[in-house]
Scaffold this motif. Structure first.
Motif, short mmCIF file in Angstrom:
data_model
loop_
_atom_site.label_atom_id
_atom_site.label_comp_id
_atom_site.label_asym_id
_atom_site.label_seq_id
_atom_site.Cartn_x
_atom_site.Cartn_y
_atom_site.Cartn_z
N PRO A 3 41.87 39.27 47.40
CA PRO A 3 43.28 38.33 48.25
C PRO A 3 43.89 38.75 49.69
O PRO A 3 43.20 39.31 50.41
CB PRO A 3 44.81 39.16 47.40
CG PRO A 3 42.96 40.85 47.18
CD PRO A 3 42.12 40.63 47.03
N THR A 4 43.88 37.17 49.74
CA THR A 4 45.05 36.98 51.26
C THR A 4 46.30 37.41 50.97
O THR A 4 47.02 36.67 50.60
CB THR A 4 43.78 35.72 51.71
OG1 THR A 4 42.81 35.84 52.02
CG2 THR A 4 44.91 35.59 53.56
N PRO A 23 54.97 46.58 52.14
CA PRO A 23 54.41 47.38 50.33
C PRO A 23 53.81 46.62 50.03
O PRO A 23 52.66 47.63 49.11
CB PRO A 23 55.52 46.48 49.85
CG PRO A 23 56.80 45.35 50.12
CD PRO A 23 56.68 46.28 52.00
N VAL A 24 53.16 44.74 50.67
CA VAL A 24 52.13 44.42 49.67
C VAL A 24 50.85 45.17 49.83
O VAL A 24 49.94 45.18 49.46
CB VAL A 24 52.16 43.38 50.06
CG1 VAL A 24 50.53 42.54 49.53
CG2 VAL A 24 53.03 42.72 49.35
N PRO A 60 55.59 38.27 53.38
CA PRO A 60 54.72 37.72 53.07
C PRO A 60 54.38 36.87 51.83
O PRO A 60 55.65 36.43 51.14
CB PRO A 60 54.25 38.91 52.11
CG PRO A 60 55.21 39.95 51.47
CD PRO A 60 56.32 39.82 52.21
N THR A 61 52.79 36.44 51.90
CA THR A 61 52.26 36.25 50.85
C THR A 61 51.17 36.31 50.68
O THR A 61 50.50 37.31 50.94
CB THR A 61 51.99 34.38 51.10
OG1 THR A 61 51.06 34.30 52.38
CG2 THR A 61 53.46 33.42 51.76
N TYR A 62 50.57 35.78 49.46
CA TYR A 62 49.55 36.88 48.21
C TYR A 62 49.23 35.51 48.28
O TYR A 62 49.59 34.72 47.42
CB TYR A 62 50.37 37.74 47.29
CG TYR A 62 49.42 37.81 46.27
CD1 TYR A 62 48.26 39.48 46.79
CD2 TYR A 62 48.35 37.83 45.38
CE1 TYR A 62 47.84 40.33 45.90
CE2 TYR A 62 47.73 38.12 44.85
CZ TYR A 62 46.97 39.39 45.15
OH TYR A 62 46.02 39.52 43.76
N GLU A 63 47.95 35.52 48.35
CA GLU A 63 47.10 34.16 47.74
C GLU A 63 45.48 34.84 47.28
O GLU A 63 44.98 35.07 47.93
CB GLU A 63 46.15 33.20 48.72
CG GLU A 63 47.32 32.65 49.32
CD GLU A 63 47.39 32.57 50.54
OE1 GLU A 63 46.56 30.79 50.62
OE2 GLU A 63 47.36 32.89 51.92
N CYS A 64 45.36 34.31 46.04
CA CYS A 64 43.65 34.96 45.37
C CYS A 64 43.10 33.76 44.34
O CYS A 64 44.12 33.99 43.11
CB CYS A 64 44.45 36.50 44.77
SG CYS A 64 42.41 36.84 44.55
N GLY A 65 42.55 33.14 44.28
CA GLY A 65 41.85 32.12 43.74
C GLY A 65 42.63 31.27 43.30
O GLY A 65 43.76 31.22 44.18
N ALA A 66 43.64 31.17 42.24
CA ALA A 66 45.04 30.28 41.92
C ALA A 66 46.46 31.07 42.41
O ALA A 66 47.52 30.12 42.42
CB ALA A 66 44.56 29.75 40.81
N MET A 69 51.76 33.43 45.59
CA MET A 69 52.82 34.01 45.72
C MET A 69 53.72 34.67 47.07
O MET A 69 52.51 34.28 47.57
CB MET A 69 52.62 35.77 44.69
CG MET A 69 51.99 34.77 43.85
SD MET A 69 52.22 37.51 42.71
CE MET A 69 53.76 37.03 42.34
N PHE A 70 54.60 34.54 46.68
CA PHE A 70 55.45 35.03 47.89
C PHE A 70 56.80 36.26 46.71
O PHE A 70 56.58 36.11 45.84
CB PHE A 70 56.67 34.09 48.27
CG PHE A 70 57.16 33.28 47.39
CD1 PHE A 70 56.84 32.65 46.82
CD2 PHE A 70 58.94 33.37 47.80
CE1 PHE A 70 57.19 30.58 45.37
CE2 PHE A 70 59.27 32.53 46.52
CZ PHE A 70 59.02 31.70 45.98
N GLU A 71 57.76 36.58 47.75
CA GLU A 71 58.59 37.83 46.82
C GLU A 71 57.67 39.17 46.80
O GLU A 71 56.79 39.20 46.35
CB GLU A 71 59.80 37.36 46.32
CG GLU A 71 60.01 36.51 46.62
CD GLU A 71 61.44 36.91 47.58
OE1 GLU A 71 61.82 37.85 47.28
OE2 GLU A 71 61.49 36.23 48.28
#
Ligand SMILES: N[C@@H](CCC(=O)N[C@@H](CS)C(=O)NCC(=O)O)C(=O)O
Length: 207
Positions: A3-4, A23-24, A60-66, A69-71
């Motif tokens: 994930p990024t 926290p992430v 933050p955001t979270y991207e992993c494959g498809a 996310m945010f929050e």
């Protein structure tokens, strides 16, 4: 698949790890998941490319494959559901941990942020000297109840969980304030969490 997540290129907290990427990062360290960080300037936060990922132009955001996310709370929950280490297996204990996660972000964090905003943005206003004691009292009420609930336990419910992670991250915003110091068990709770190797790794990385 790694994930990024996004973080501030230069955090306004000057390295205290109070921004919501913490926290992430901490959750990813707790479950031992490698991750990449994309650091963004304030200008980049407000560009369409980022708003596409985070509608409010924040980190933050979270991207992993498809998955995109945010929050921070939702991202921590996603990580906790995806990989072992942050939520108990037993349904009743897991349900309790979920309750603490939401208590952190929707019952405790709002009053803590309200106090922060009052201190940073209303100091020169005519109402400041009346408002601060009011918002302090709202924080005190929450801390009193949280302290009573924690009691002499190490964590909010059994083993360390994502509920503790989110709660400690909120309480860290009060570090150094007399409000937190009024509750030695909460001070010790925060210190216990900050001593976790995963916290230390996340802290060092954001620094
Ligand atoms: N509820 C959101 C809050 C996100 C948030 O407030 N992010 C801050 C940093 S901690 C931010 O990006 N601020 C810049 C801005 O709003 O322009 C979450 O937990 O992810």
């Amino acid at each position: 698949l790694i994930p990024t997540i996004t973080a501030f290129a230069a955090s306004p907290d000057r390295g205290r790890a109070l921004a919501r990427d913490m926290p992430v990062r901490w959750a990813l360290e707790e479950v031992g998941a490698p991750h990449d960080i994309r650091r963004l300037s304030f200008a980049q936060l407000k560009e369409d490319a980022h708003r596409h990922l985070q509608p409010f132009g924040q980190i933050p955001t979270y991207e992993c494959g498809a998955v995109s996310m945010f929050e921070s709370g939702a991202i921590v929950l996603h990580i906790a559901l995806d990989q072992p280490g942050l939520l108990p297996q037993a349904p009743a204990a897991r349900a309790r941990a979920l309750s603490w996660m939401f208590a952190a972000v929707s019952t405790v964090e709002p009053v803590v942020l309200q106090r922060e905003n009052t201190l940073f943005m209303e100091r020169d206003k005519a109402w400041f000297s009346e408002r601060l004691p009011m918002v302090d009292e709202q924080v005190r009420t929450r801390l009193r109840d949280l302290s009573a609930s924690l009691g002499a336990a190490d964590w909010l419910h059994g083993e360390f969980s994502a509920g503790d992670l989110l709660m400690v991250q909120v309480l860290r915003r009060l570090a150094g304030s007399e409000l937190l110091a009024e509750h030695p068990n909460l001070l010790a709770y925060v210190a216990r969490a900050e001593a976790r190797p995963a916290f230390q790794r996340a802290f060092a990385a954001q620094l």
